[in-house]
Design an enzyme around this catalytic site. Structure first.
Site, mmCIF file in Angstrom:
data_model
loop_
_atom_site.group_PDB
_atom_site.id
_atom_site.type_symbol
_atom_site.label_atom_id
_atom_site.label_comp_id
_atom_site.label_asym_id
_atom_site.label_seq_id
_atom_site.Cartn_x
_atom_site.Cartn_y
_atom_site.Cartn_z
ATOM 1 N N CYS A 138 87.487 22.635 48.322
ATOM 2 C CA CYS A 138 87.908 22.255 46.967
ATOM 3 C C CYS A 138 89.250 21.531 47.014
ATOM 4 O O CYS A 138 90.308 22.163 47.091
ATOM 5 C CB CYS A 138 88.005 23.480 46.063
ATOM 6 S SG CYS A 138 88.475 23.086 44.365
ATOM 7 N N CYS A 141 91.571 22.349 44.114
ATOM 8 C CA CYS A 141 92.213 23.666 44.237
ATOM 9 C C CYS A 141 93.360 23.634 45.235
ATOM 10 O O CYS A 141 94.426 24.205 45.001
ATOM 11 C CB CYS A 141 91.207 24.719 44.705
ATOM 12 S SG CYS A 141 89.657 24.753 43.803
ATOM 13 N N ASP A 142 93.150 22.998 46.371
ATOM 14 C CA ASP A 142 94.065 23.156 47.506
ATOM 15 C C ASP A 142 94.793 21.901 47.956
ATOM 16 O O ASP A 142 95.669 21.968 48.828
ATOM 17 C CB ASP A 142 93.279 23.722 48.704
ATOM 18 C CG ASP A 142 92.629 25.064 48.379
ATOM 19 O OD1 ASP A 142 93.263 25.855 47.650
ATOM 20 O OD2 ASP A 142 91.497 25.313 48.825
#
Length: 332
Positions: A138, A141-142
């Site tokens: 992701c 997300c990261d």
């Protein structure tokens, strides 16, 4: 069918942000929810390290820690949380029947499915070993943790293109590895990726290995036409070859799209079976964020509460009607 005499008012299957949020709302509504955690209690966030984009955590939080707090809150509200895996369902009868661990059957007036989706991986040992230490499925997300650094992304579809573009805005360089000699992404996404100055394309290229002992340091890739291998220094490895919804349990019962994501009635978490609701990544192939999963968990609990209230109202109405008919028959 043996149900072990256990009847559940509201049954929740799954324990990520969607399942636990549904449990919090259902417990507060006095639905006496029972939640089965499944094979991965806490869901995908338990294999995520730092979470910085969930509201309420100004300093960020570790994914596993956040899921423990979700669980504690659901428990404090009165949810009966159990470890176990739903292995079969029968939605042809009411109350619905759900089997757990291939042995115990329960009856449930309403069911909320929140089994999530799983990222598809290449299957490299190093993917799992370094997951959370530079390996991610992701970018949204990261990606922030690798601001200003060189990263790589694997995939050639729309998701890979979108994530490559996202990374290109925050990372110094994005190495994009595509198995074929063209992208599968839509034309507009292809144009954007190919025109991005800091995205470097590698056609007919497959990842041979991720290099690094305790964090991602480089990748070794192979050209599947020439067999030539090379090592490229990167700080992060993002895989974007798709997600697979954990919907096998529901096949043949609820409507799904061609990828296996459960279809819901627009503006709700309702499925084509009245009384069966879905929340989180099981029905969301677009956003796939912890906060959107939690939001849909809230929606599912509210939908379930309204459904169960309607059942109670019908039950009381039928009882009153029967009593009136009985009185008329007896002449009282």
């Amino acid at each position: 069918m043996d149900t072990n005499n256990e009847h559940v008012h509201c049954l929740i299957i799954g324990s990520g942000p969607a399942g636990y949020t549904a449990a919090i709302y259902a417990a507060r509504a006095n639905l006496k929810p029972v939640l089965y955690q499944g094979i991965q209690p806490g869901g995908q966030l338990t294999i995520t390290t730092e979470v910085e984009n969930y509201p309420g955590y100004p300093d960020g939080v570790q994914g596993p820690e956040m899921m423990v707090e979700f669980e504690q809150q659901a428990k404090r509200m009165g949810t009966d949380i159990r470890y176990g895996l739903a292995t079969e369902v029968d939605f042809s009868v009411r109350p619905f029947k759900v089997q757990v661990d291939e042995e115990k059957w329960l009856e449930a007036d309403a069911v909320i499915m929140a089994t999530g989706a799983s990222a598809q991986w290449l299957g490299l040992e190093s993917e799992q070993r370094l997951n959370g230490f530079g390996v991610s499925a992701c970018a949204v997300c990261d990606g922030f943790f690798f601001k200003g650094k060189e990263v790589c992304i694997i995939g050639g579809g729309d998701t890979a293109a979108e994530e490559a573009l996202y990374l290109s805005k925050i990372c110094s360089k994005v190495h994009m590895f595509v198995r074929r000699d063209e992208l599968r992404a839509s034309k507009i996404m292809q144009e954007r990726v190919l025109n991005a100055s800091n995205i470097k394309m590698y056609w007919n290229t497959e990842v041979d290995e991720i290099l690094g002992d305790d964090k991602v340091e480089a990748v070794r890739v192979k050209n599947n036409k020439t067999g030539e291998k090379q090592e490229i220094a990167v700080s992060a490895y993002f895989v974007a070859i798709g997600h697979r919804p954990n919907s096998d349990l529901l096949k043949g019962w609820v409507d799904m799209d061609e990828s296996g994501y459960v279809k819901t009635i627009p503006g709700s978490t309702k499925t084509n079976i009245e009384g069966v609701f879905v929340a989180g990544d099981l029905q969301d192939k677009i956003y796939r964020q912890a906060v959107t999963a939690a939001g849909s968990g809230c929606m599912a609990a509210l939908d379930a509460e309204r459904y169960l209230s309607m059942l109670e109202h019908l039950k009381h109405s039928n009882n009153s009607l029967q009593e009136n008919n009985q009185q008329i028959k007896t002449g009282s």
